[in-house]
Design a protein around this motif. Structure first.
Motif, PDB file in Angstrom:
ATOM      1  N   ARG A   1       0.867  -1.189   0.000  1.00 14.71           N
ATOM      2  CA  ARG A   1       0.000   0.000   0.000  1.00 14.71           C
ATOM      3  C   ARG A   1       0.895   1.229   0.000  1.00 14.71           C
ATOM      4  O   ARG A   1       1.385   1.667   1.032  1.00 14.71           O
TER       5      ARG A   1
ATOM      6  N   LYS B   1       1.102   4.841  -0.252  1.00 16.78           N
ATOM      7  CA  LYS B   1       0.111   5.908  -0.166  1.00 16.78           C
ATOM      8  C   LYS B   1       0.560   6.951   0.845  1.00 16.78           C
ATOM      9  O   LYS B   1       1.394   6.674   1.701  1.00 16.78           O
TER      10      LYS B   1
ATOM     11  N   ASN C   1      -2.688  -2.467  -3.146  1.00 11.51           N
ATOM     12  CA  ASN C   1      -3.772  -1.566  -2.731  1.00 11.51           C
ATOM     13  C   ASN C   1      -4.048  -0.516  -3.800  1.00 11.51           C
ATOM     14  O   ASN C   1      -3.112   0.069  -4.350  1.00 11.51           O
ATOM     15  N   ASP C   2      -5.323  -0.302  -4.129  1.00  8.62           N
ATOM     16  CA  ASP C   2      -5.776   0.778  -5.013  1.00  8.62           C
ATOM     17  C   ASP C   2      -5.371   0.615  -6.473  1.00  8.62           C
ATOM     18  O   ASP C   2      -6.179   0.762  -7.360  1.00  8.62           O
ATOM     19  N   ASP C   3      -4.098   0.400  -6.743  1.00  7.56           N
ATOM     20  CA  ASP C   3      -3.514   0.537  -8.086  1.00  7.56           C
ATOM     21  C   ASP C   3      -3.684  -0.743  -8.906  1.00  7.56           C
ATOM     22  O   ASP C   3      -2.799  -1.592  -8.964  1.00  7.56           O
TER      23      ASP C   3
ATOM     24  N   VAL D   1      -9.449  -2.583  -2.931  1.00  6.29           N
ATOM     25  CA  VAL D   1      -9.952  -1.248  -3.290  1.00  6.29           C
ATOM     26  C   VAL D   1     -10.947  -0.746  -2.252  1.00  6.29           C
ATOM     27  O   VAL D   1     -11.613  -1.532  -1.582  1.00  6.29           O
TER      28      VAL D   1
ATOM     29  N   GLU E   1     -13.841   4.669  -2.602  1.00  4.37           N
ATOM     30  CA  GLU E   1     -13.564   5.816  -3.481  1.00  4.37           C
ATOM     31  C   GLU E   1     -12.653   5.419  -4.644  1.00  4.37           C
ATOM     32  O   GLU E   1     -12.264   6.225  -5.460  1.00  4.37           O
ATOM     33  N   ASP E   2     -12.277   4.149  -4.711  1.00  2.69           N
ATOM     34  CA  ASP E   2     -11.399   3.710  -5.805  1.00  2.69           C
ATOM     35  C   ASP E   2     -12.229   3.268  -7.002  1.00  2.69           C
ATOM     36  O   ASP E   2     -13.447   3.398  -7.001  1.00  2.69           O
ATOM     37  N   GLU E   3     -11.536   2.711  -7.972  1.00  2.00           N
ATOM     38  CA  GLU E   3     -12.201   2.213  -9.192  1.00  2.00           C
ATOM     39  C   GLU E   3     -13.355   1.288  -8.778  1.00  2.00           C
ATOM     40  O   GLU E   3     -13.231   0.520  -7.835  1.00  2.00           O
TER      41      GLU E   3
END
Ligand code: TZP
Ligand code: ICP
Ligand code: MG
Length: 220
Positions: free
Chosen positions: A46, A48, A79-81, A95, A98-100
């Motif tokens: 992660r 970030k 995480n996220d990406d 995710v 607020e992510d994809e």
């Protein structure tokens, strides 16, 4: 759903370490190696927050940490990406709301592991419908490791989900240490995910072993 069945996902969630370069003042490679020796069961990269790596540096560190996990047969989650996860063929992604959009992520990642952060019952139902393999619930306790957290919720939400017969694997997150980890399991969590209790520990291996002991003693 992922290539792993929910029983296996529950096992993987037992002690879920999350780290990025901004979470430790030592070499993240050393911290991850020590955490693996201490008995983590799953790892999430992660990257970030202030000072987080980007571009090639982020990919390079991700690949380094992924190799360490691979050699230890620990699944590697990003995480996220989602792009990064696909580029390096990670074992899964996590995710947030607020992510994809999770449904689109599931489309893109096929049968890799998909974890989704949820804070309400309706978010949980959507996440499950979108193909989540596990739900991340938190922050359970106050935390300094994430700026924009939702309200601290304690273990009540985990309990509520179980009382409402949500059987999806659940991992608690937020301010979890070896002194409160067992409450997360007793409330119905399948495991705990931690950043600072491991990444900022004086002795990473020992801290990990102590957390593992607290979680294992309550696995029903
Ligand atoms: C990523 C995240 N999501 C909710 S709390 C949190 C940070 C958890 O970090 P720590 O285990 O150090 O409290
Ligand atoms: C926000 C998060 C919640 N839960 C998990 C497991 N990972 C995260 N990054
Ligand atoms: Mg996110």
């Amino acid at each position: 759903m992922s290539e792993f069945d929910s029983k296996r996902i529950e096992e993987l969630l037992t002690l879920y370490f999350i780290m990025g370069s901004t979470n430790c003042d030592r070499d993240p490679v050393y911290v991850l190696e020590q955490a693996i020796e201490g008995g983590i069961t799953l790892f999430q990269y992660r990257e970030k927050g202030r000072g987080a790596l980007e571009g090639k540096q982020k990919v390079k560190l991700a690949e380094k940490l992924q190799k360490i996990c691979k050699d230890a047969s620990i699944p590697f989650i990003v995480n996220d990406d989602v792009d990064l996860a696909l580029t390096i063929d990670a074992d899964g992604v996590h995710v947030g709301q607020e992510d994809e959009c999770a449904r689109a992520v599931r489309e893109r990642i096929g049968n890799k592991i998909l974890g989704i952060s949820t804070h309400t019952l309706s978010e949980a139902h959507h996440a499950i419908a979108d193909g989540a393999d596990y739900l991340g619930l938190g922050p359970i306790y106050p935390t300094q490791s994430k700026e924009d957290t939702e309200k601290v919720q304690g273990t009540e939400l985990i309990q509520n989900f179980r009382e409402l017969n949500i059987t999806t694997p659940i991992v608690g997150i937020g301010g979890i240490t070896s002194s409160n980890a067992n409450k997360v399991i007793q409330a119905g969590g399948n495991g705990v995910s931690v950043i600072s209790a491991i990444a900022a520990a004086e002795n990473v291996k020992q801290a990990t072993e102590q957390l593992k002991k607290q979680v294992d003693k309550n696995v029903v």
